[in-house]
Design a protein around this motif. Structure first.
Motif, PDB file in Angstrom:
ATOM      1  N   GLU A 184      52.476  25.694  25.755  1.00 31.47           N
ATOM      2  CA  GLU A 184      51.288  26.211  25.064  1.00 31.47           C
ATOM      3  C   GLU A 184      51.113  27.701  25.312  1.00 31.47           C
ATOM      4  OE1 GLU A 184      48.338  23.583  26.587  1.00 31.47           O
ATOM      5  OE2 GLU A 184      48.633  22.077  25.012  1.00 31.47           O
ATOM      6  N   TYR A 185      51.394  28.152  26.557  1.00 33.21           N
ATOM      7  CA  TYR A 185      51.356  29.596  26.828  1.00 33.21           C
ATOM      8  C   TYR A 185      52.445  30.321  26.029  1.00 33.21           C
ATOM      9  CZ  TYR A 185      47.908  29.549  30.596  1.00 33.21           C
ATOM     10  OH  TYR A 185      46.739  29.449  31.316  1.00 33.21           O
ATOM     11  N   THR A 186      53.603  29.707  25.943  1.00 37.53           N
ATOM     12  CA  THR A 186      54.699  30.294  25.161  1.00 37.53           C
ATOM     13  C   THR A 186      54.290  30.435  23.702  1.00 37.53           C
ATOM     14  OG1 THR A 186      56.390  29.368  26.628  1.00 37.53           O
ATOM     15  CG2 THR A 186      57.078  29.984  24.407  1.00 37.53           C
ATOM     16  N   ASP A 187      53.686  29.384  23.161  1.00 39.43           N
ATOM     17  CA  ASP A 187      53.255  29.409  21.766  1.00 39.43           C
ATOM     18  C   ASP A 187      52.216  30.506  21.535  1.00 39.43           C
ATOM     19  OD1 ASP A 187      53.342  28.104  19.096  1.00 39.43           O
ATOM     20  OD2 ASP A 187      51.254  27.668  19.513  1.00 39.43           O
ATOM     21  N   SER A 188      51.286  30.647  22.476  1.00 35.59           N
ATOM     22  CA  SER A 188      50.268  31.697  22.360  1.00 35.59           C
ATOM     23  C   SER A 188      50.897  33.087  22.401  1.00 35.59           C
ATOM     24  CB  SER A 188      49.248  31.540  23.490  1.00 35.59           C
ATOM     25  OG  SER A 188      48.266  32.564  23.441  1.00 35.59           O
ATOM     26  N   SER A 189      51.874  33.279  23.289  1.00 37.61           N
ATOM     27  CA  SER A 189      52.551  34.582  23.386  1.00 37.61           C
ATOM     28  C   SER A 189      53.329  34.890  22.111  1.00 37.61           C
ATOM     29  CB  SER A 189      53.497  34.581  24.588  1.00 37.61           C
ATOM     30  OG  SER A 189      52.791  34.412  25.797  1.00 37.61           O
ATOM     31  N   LEU A 190      54.000  33.878  21.566  1.00 36.36           N
ATOM     32  CA  LEU A 190      54.748  34.080  20.326  1.00 36.36           C
ATOM     33  C   LEU A 190      53.808  34.448  19.179  1.00 36.36           C
ATOM     34  CD1 LEU A 190      57.332  31.149  20.468  1.00 36.36           C
ATOM     35  CD2 LEU A 190      57.855  33.592  20.556  1.00 36.36           C
ATOM     36  N   LEU A 191      52.643  33.822  19.139  1.00 31.47           N
ATOM     37  CA  LEU A 191      51.680  34.121  18.080  1.00 31.47           C
ATOM     38  C   LEU A 191      51.190  35.565  18.181  1.00 31.47           C
ATOM     39  CD1 LEU A 191      49.999  33.171  15.686  1.00 31.47           C
ATOM     40  CD2 LEU A 191      48.287  32.328  17.315  1.00 31.47           C
ATOM     41  N   THR A 192      50.918  36.012  19.411  1.00 26.54           N
ATOM     42  CA  THR A 192      50.496  37.404  19.611  1.00 26.54           C
ATOM     43  C   THR A 192      51.606  38.365  19.204  1.00 26.54           C
ATOM     44  OG1 THR A 192      49.055  36.759  21.450  1.00 26.54           O
ATOM     45  CG2 THR A 192      49.700  39.071  21.324  1.00 26.54           C
ATOM     46  N   TYR A 193      52.834  38.057  19.612  1.00 25.43           N
ATOM     47  CA  TYR A 193      53.986  38.886  19.244  1.00 25.43           C
ATOM     48  C   TYR A 193      54.143  38.935  17.735  1.00 25.43           C
ATOM     49  CZ  TYR A 193      58.906  40.447  19.262  1.00 25.43           C
ATOM     50  OH  TYR A 193      60.079  41.119  19.052  1.00 25.43           O
TER      51      TYR A 193
END
Length: 298
Positions: free
Chosen positions: A236-245
């Motif tokens: 979920e943290y990975t998904d959030s980081s990808l969305l920000t990127y």
């Protein structure tokens, strides 16, 4: 006064052609909202590379979202298995209460075996119910998921083996003997294999220390759920980081590739007016050679 070469007309025609070309280019930008390669080749090249990056990031996000769904599916099944084990523990306690007749014990045993076989149905063999898009969730191993643009940006999802092929132990059951004063005079320590809990040929409701064994099995499944939850949190943290990127890269690409519609509309209007004026002046300039006749006739 010249009649062979109308320099004024040619000059106006040059301005007219230039303004018309700019107006047409502006129309093209307004119709797409983007600059073209002829406007800024270097910027378009950068923008196209960003488009490829954005496509890769979107695919990585889909991989991450699918992985989260896989983990959630596995946790759902493990929750069901925990409920089944809890019922098996109740049956073990009931069977050892000393108040059941033979028929009652047979009924309890029948339900106990059905519950064992249900866990086997969920976890084991090639027709196991616990799958996600063809992936067996409870037969061990790990899945490598790409969660970035490059192939080395990956996460491993580790899956527990709680099928009949498992060699894991769930803990140890200890029994003690005491003398008349309460002093321990002997002990036994029995290692409990996971498969012994779900194998109908290895345990029954009459098995010694069965409720303690099942309690260990429940803790074992709870630990497997905790490991899944930890992996889900990371995903979920990975998904959030990808969305920000992805958002930041979209903004950067927009700065490079997208036109300012208000400014472009203003420029288009300017070129349109200049084209119309040049067209009118061209008509006037084309009449200049006719003045030679006026001079000759005068």
């Amino acid at each position: 006064m010249r009649i062979q070469t109308n320099t004024v007309s040619l000059s106006i025609w040059s301005s007219y052609s230039d303004n018309l070309s700019k107006m047409q280019a502006s129309m093209g930008r307004l119709s797409t909202g983007l600059i073209s390669s002829s406007d800024d080749p270097a910027a378009v090249g950068v923008g196209e590379r960003m488009t490829t990056q954005l496509n890769d990031i979107e695919r990585a996000r889909q991989n991450t979202d699918n992985s989260i769904s896989l983990v959630q599916t596995a946790d759902g099944w493990l929750s069901d298995i925990t409920d089944i084990l809890s019922r098996m523990e109740e049956l073990a306690v009931e069977a050892n209460g000393g108040l059941l007749g033979d028929t009652d014990l047979e009924n309890v045993q029948a339900e106990y075996e059905e519950l064992q076989e249900e866990i086997v149905r969920i976890t084991s063999d090639t027709n196991a119910a616990g799958t996600f898009n063809g992936v067996y969730l409870f037969q061990g191993g790990s899945l490598t998921v790409q969660i970035g643009e490059s192939t080395d940006q990956t996460i491993d999802i580790n899956l527990s083996n709680i099928s009949t092929s498992s060699t894991d132990t769930v803990g140890t059951v200890s029994s003690y003997s005491y003398d008349s004063s309460g002093t321990v005079i002997g002990s036994t320590h029995t290692t409990v294999a996971w498969t012994s809990i779900i194998d109908t040929s290895m345990t029954s409701v009459g098995t010694d220390d069965l409720s303690e064994m099942i309690s260990l099995a429940i803790d074992y499944i709870s630990n497997a759920r905790a490991q899944l939850a930890a992996q889900q949190t990371r995903l979920e943290y990975t998904d959030s980081s990808l969305l920000t990127y992805q958002d930041n890269l979209n903004a950067a690409q927009s700065d490079i590739m997208d036109i300012d519609m208000a400014l472009e509309t203003t420029e288009y209007t300017t070129y349109e007016i200049l084209t119309e004026v040049a067209n009118a002046m061209l008509a006037q300039a084309n009449q200049l050679p006719g003045q030679v006749l006026d001079q000759l006739q005068g």
